[in-house]
Design a protein around this motif. Structure first.
Motif, PDB file in Angstrom:
ATOM      1  N   SER A 108       0.759  -1.219   0.084  1.00 24.84           N
ATOM      2  CA  SER A 108      -0.129   0.061   0.029  1.00 24.84           C
ATOM      3  C   SER A 108       0.813   1.221   0.061  1.00 24.84           C
ATOM      4  O   SER A 108       2.261   1.194   0.334  1.00 24.84           O
ATOM      5  N   ARG A 109       0.228   2.467  -0.323  1.00 23.19           N
ATOM      6  CA  ARG A 109       0.930   3.644  -0.353  1.00 23.19           C
ATOM      7  C   ARG A 109       1.193   4.366   0.968  1.00 23.19           C
ATOM      8  O   ARG A 109       0.523   4.238   1.722  1.00 23.19           O
ATOM      9  N   GLU A 110       2.616   4.596   1.473  1.00 21.71           N
ATOM     10  CA  GLU A 110       2.961   5.226   2.713  1.00 21.71           C
ATOM     11  C   GLU A 110       2.151   6.392   2.893  1.00 21.71           C
ATOM     12  O   GLU A 110       1.504   6.402   4.114  1.00 21.71           O
ATOM     13  N   ALA A 111       2.127   7.505   1.935  1.00 27.34           N
ATOM     14  CA  ALA A 111       1.153   8.705   2.356  1.00 27.34           C
ATOM     15  C   ALA A 111      -0.200   8.434   2.720  1.00 27.34           C
ATOM     16  O   ALA A 111      -0.660   9.052   3.757  1.00 27.34           O
ATOM     17  N   ASN A 112      -0.832   7.477   1.936  1.00 29.89           N
ATOM     18  CA  ASN A 112      -2.150   7.469   2.456  1.00 29.89           C
ATOM     19  C   ASN A 112      -2.416   6.621   3.451  1.00 29.89           C
ATOM     20  O   ASN A 112      -3.245   7.052   4.420  1.00 29.89           O
ATOM     21  N   VAL A 113      -1.545   5.553   4.118  1.00 36.66           N
ATOM     22  CA  VAL A 113      -1.748   4.958   5.307  1.00 36.66           C
ATOM     23  C   VAL A 113      -1.325   5.949   6.324  1.00 36.66           C
ATOM     24  O   VAL A 113      -1.891   6.008   7.353  1.00 36.66           O
ATOM     25  N   TYR A 114      -0.286   6.788   6.291  1.00 33.71           N
ATOM     26  CA  TYR A 114       0.026   7.947   7.130  1.00 33.71           C
ATOM     27  C   TYR A 114      -1.163   8.908   7.529  1.00 33.71           C
ATOM     28  O   TYR A 114      -1.436   8.885   8.634  1.00 33.71           O
ATOM     29  N   ARG A 115      -1.682   8.997   6.354  1.00 32.61           N
ATOM     30  CA  ARG A 115      -3.126   9.940   6.628  1.00 32.61           C
ATOM     31  C   ARG A 115      -4.113   9.146   7.452  1.00 32.61           C
ATOM     32  O   ARG A 115      -4.632   9.727   8.382  1.00 32.61           O
TER      33      ARG A 115
END
Lengths: 644, 250
Positions: A108-115
């Motif tokens: 999965s995408r780092e940026a999406n999961v962090y958000r």
């Protein structure tokens, strides 16, 4: 067309804050000039529709059930994760992000999961303010418990009915907007197509499930929040009405489909009792904290058990194989869902399965009861034991439970960028129906978190950015694109009603489910996937020649509803197989037999497969085109998961 | 115990709201005792569909006892003979081999029949829309732990919040009263600090909407609570009455 994930620049922890500032805004008095359609009213759709209404947009919301309160989010039992660190046990936004990325096997995408991790805390605040009765400590503060894949206690819960309480919270917010006239609610309505005008999503076509009337609805943007497609497998823990038609229609109109083969098979479900079954029931994963999973060591002993010649209690300690404890001494019975499921399948394939069908393993509480006493076990799992007894007529305090894996959740879904927009401008996807946050495997208590994050805290911002960039002129449903889409649907319905074949819709659905479960289920290989491709195609051809759909369109006709859904499931099943064929590595819930370690564990291939598959529809009976979104990891190091 | 059983089913058939309904009798054979009640109806529907007869329409969705969609009146009782479960959790081992089972829709003026066993329960939605919420917008709310809530109160609120909105209380009541449903929501919010600001207004508005929908009056027989699949307690009605009368005179 190239994929642009629109991930903002800058350090991970600042991306969302910066992005929110950079998003264009619609001024408060202009919001009433924009109309938004929301399809599906579960956690993501209900939360989004309510939030849009509060902001001042005009919303039309649609659901196939008789009330938005019944969406299948309601069935989630365990809880919802948030990085509050109320327990002072070392939790943080970064840790929740890290656990979720790792749990998803780095797909999965780092940026999406962090958000997602970042807004998780707002969700809990929001729900408490709505009057959601979360479990509390004696001091009056919120209680937490722990869940699989995490070493901290970050799961908030409302008994075993967390999904219900969160959904009723969103439903109450939605009800308030309906009363205020900002949301118009259409229940017992099913979306059958999305309408694209000048390359942008401008409306949908629906069927009124009571009258059969086909209707057009126009808007400035369309949000799909229609849940997962696990019912491709016929038997799953999804609700009977859950379907993939909305996302499939969007796909056929140009929205790319992300990672369709990523499905989660949950290890602790009540086994199938026979051919008459229509639905599977999940037992909470928390049971694996105290239950020990085993089968007999010898096939001959398992045979006697299946014939009820002996009872499980007749089997001595030496004759039992606690296979999870044996293979994974450090994690034991608490290995992640995918690992537990696959091992249950393996022992049953070896002929050691129990129960009448041989497709079950024991989950035994004997030792826990001996150790802690029956009262302690009753306090922890009383309601689950009671539910099990109601369904199976067996008392799990006296005889071991029987469990078997079942399809539960689909990580795949419509491909979306950081704004949750699909490849069709103006068409957004939120919650389970997008592919975005769980990679190849979802952790427990993260589905509720994602649904509400998307609905309350992400899409209300990002949709404003889109709307601010388009003119506020309304499109009339007199536009020829609506008439064309309506005609296409009416033709499809008429075709189905006029086949007048010999086999029921359920017959085909069951056949499809069998193919998918056996050849694109817990364990996959090239040979069987290729067979599945041929078999589904054949089944699909037969469907359009020999299905029997009774009645007429102009009435409440559940057979017709289902016939339309199953037609789409077949095509979607083909794409799942195609995607599973392409991904020659094993990762998360996707196990390719060709890609395993010497010990038989899943082997990821980061060199060749660190990408999201995004499939583009190229026309009926033409192969779909694969686009790859390369995943970039700047903040976590990719490691092979090991639970030994 | 035989593993497969046969039954005679007397099922209410009604093509639509306008037409008059009637019972029709069906035979089902070789039903596994492990089948759920709704799986038994699935089997019946497969059989009659193959013969070209319109399947029996009934509401159902999650089949786990939580969505509140299923709503059958079986042998004179909502959700059938077992305590504290919904129809989808009812299993055929409960019914002796060879017996006759009568299946009807919920019967109440405020729940008109749509088709066969399906009724229109949107009246419940309109009651919630009248005030079954806390008037806050998304965002800008205090930290979740800012207001401590006594465990006892939180538990009582949860007891009330467990309502699944199925309408069995209305179906069980001789007056088709919706007091248990309405009082469950009123109680949940009355028991929590978050619900205080609108407490009086809420009780008045929801009761008024309930009356407008055509539900009957409450005579405290307790049939609603006795048949509720989630065991919602009758004391919720007392709590709502107190809030309602306090609001009405203040």
């Amino acid at each position: 067309m190239s994929l642009d994930s629109k991930i903002p620049e800058g350090p991970l922890a600042e991306k969302w804050t910066k992005h929110k500032f950079n998003l264009k805004l619609v001024n408060p008095s202009n919001k009433r000039k924009y109309d938004i359609i929301v399809v599906g009213t579960g956690l993501a759709g209900g939360a989004a529709a309510a939030s849009f209404g509060e902001l001042g947009y005009n919303v039309k919301a649609f659901c196939y059930q008789d009330s938005p309160r019944r969406a299948h989010s309601i069935a989630a039992q365990g809880g919802i994760n948030a990085a509050k660190n109320y327990q002072n046990d070392g939790d943080s936004v970064f840790r929740l992000f890290y656990d979720t990325i790792k749990g998803g096997d780095y797909r999965s995408r780092e940026a999406n999961v962090y958000r997602l991790a970042e807004v998780s805390n707002n969700i809990i605040d929001q729900c408490v303010a709505q009057g959601v009765p979360f479990a509390r400590e004696y001091g009056g503060l919120l209680d937490n418990r722990s869940f699989g894949g995490a070493q901290v206690s970050r799961t908030f819960y409302a008994r075993g009915q967390t999904g219900q309480q969160l959904l009723l919270g969103a439903y109450s917010a939605l009800s308030r907007q309906i009363a205020a006239g900002k949301v118009t609610m259409f229940t017992r309505n099913e979306m059958l197509d999305v309408v694209i005008i000048d390359g942008k999503a401008r409306g949908i076509i629906t069927r009124n499930l009571v009258t059969g009337k086909i209707e057009s609805h126009s808007a400035h943007a369309v949000v799909l929040a229609t849940g997962g497609y696990g019912n491709v497998f016929f038997l799953s823990t999804n609700a009977m009405g859950c379907n993939g038609s909305a996302v499939w229609r969007a796909y056929k109109k140009g929205a790319f489909f992300g990672n369709p083969c990523f499905t989660q098979i949950h290890p602790t479900c009540i086994p199938v009792h026979g051919d008459q079954q229509s639905k599977l029931t999940l037992m909470s994963e928390s049971l694996r904290n105290d239950g020990r999973v085993w089968v007999p060591k010898e096939v001959t002993v398992a045979e006697k058990l299946r014939k009820r010649q002996i009872k499980p209690s007749d089997i001595s300690e030496e004759e039992r194989d606690y296979y999870l404890e044996r293979i994974y001494p450090s994690f034991g019975n608490l290995v992640p869902r995918d690992v537990a499921s696959r091992n249950a399948k393996n022992v049953c394939d070896e002929g050691k399965g129990v129960g009448e069908t041989g497709l079950a393993v024991y989950l035994d509480f004997r030792d826990a009861i001996k150790r802690d006493g029956i009262e302690v076990i009753k306090a922890k799992y009383g309601n689950l034991f009671q539910m099990y007894e109601k369904i199976t007529a067996e008392n799990p305090y006296e005889t071991p439970m029987m469990i078997y894996p079942a399809v539960h959740y689909t990580m795949g879904g419509l491909w979306v960028d950081y704004n949750l927009q699909t490849t069709i401008p103006g068409l957004f996807a939120a919650g389970e129906c997008n592919f975005s946050d769980h990679g190849a495997n979802r952790l427990g208590a993260s589905a509720l978190m994602q649904g509400l994050a998307d609905g309350y805290f992400v899409i209300p911002y990002t949709i404003g950015n889109y709307l601010a960039g388009i003119p506020n002129a309304r499109v009339s449903t007199d536009h020829p694109a609506f008439a064309e889409a309506e005609k296409e649907i009416k033709d499809r319905i008429n075709t189905l009603l006029n086949i007048k074949g010999t086999k029921t819709v359920d017959h085909f659905h069951k056949e499809l489910g069998k193919i998918m479960w056996e050849k694109c289920g817990m364990s996959r290989d090239e040979k069987r996937l290729k067979e599945a491709k041929v078999e589904i195609k054949k089944l699909r051809d037969e469907y359009w020649k020999d299905v029997k759909v009774l009645g007429v369109n102009e009435e409440l006709n559940m057979t017709l509803e289902k016939a339309l859904r199953v037609a789409d499931f077949m095509e979607l099943g083909e794409l799942m197989v195609e995607d599973a064929l392409d991904r020659k590595e094993s990762c998360g819930g996707h196990f390719r037999e060709e890609s395993q370690t010497e010990e038989g564990e899943a082997k990821r291939d980061d060199v060749n497969f660190t990408y999201v598959s995004a499939w583009e529809f190229k026309g009926d009976d033409k192969p779909a085109a694969l686009h790859k979104e390369e995943l970039v990891f700047e903040n976590v190091k990719l490691t092979q998961r090991s639970y030994k | 115990m035989e593993k497969e059983r046969n039954y005679t089913l007397k099922i209410w058939r009604q093509p639509n709201a306008q037409s008059k309904g009637a019972f029709k009798t069906y035979e089902v054979k070789n039903i596994s005792t492990g089948s759920s009640f709704l799986e038994m109806l699935d089997i019946l529907n497969e059989e009659i569909s193959e013969k070209g007869e319109d399947p029996v329409h009934f509401d159902h969705d999650c089949r786990e006892g939580i969505c509140g969609m299923c709503s059958l009146f079986i042998n004179g009782r909502p959700h059938g003979p077992e305590e504290e479960i919904t129809v989808c959790q009812l299993h055929m081992r409960t019914f002796a081999n060879g017996t006759t089972i009568t299946i009807e829709p919920w019967r109440a003026k405020a729940f008109p029949v749509i088709k066969d066993l399906i009724v229109d329960r949107t009246a419940f939605d309109r009651i919630i829309q009248a005030g079954g919420f806390v008037s806050i917008n998304t965002g800008g709310v205090p930290d979740a732990n800012a207001i401590p809530i006594a465990k006892h109160d939180a538990e009582l609120a949860m007891d009330a919040a467990a309502c699944i909105g199925c309408g069995a209380c209305v179906a069980a009541c001789k007056n088709a009263s919706a007091m248990l449903f309405v009082s469950a929501k009123v109680s949940q919010l009355a028991l929590l600090p978050q619900g205080q600001a609108e407490r009086k207004k809420r009780a008045l508005a929801m009761v008024e909407q309930m009356d407008e929908e055509g539900f009957g009056a409450c005579t405290n027989t307790g049939a609603c609570s006795a048949e509720c699949p989630k065991g919602i307690d009758l004391s919720n009605i007392a709590r709502m009455n107190r809030d309602y009368f306090t609001a009405a005179i203040s």
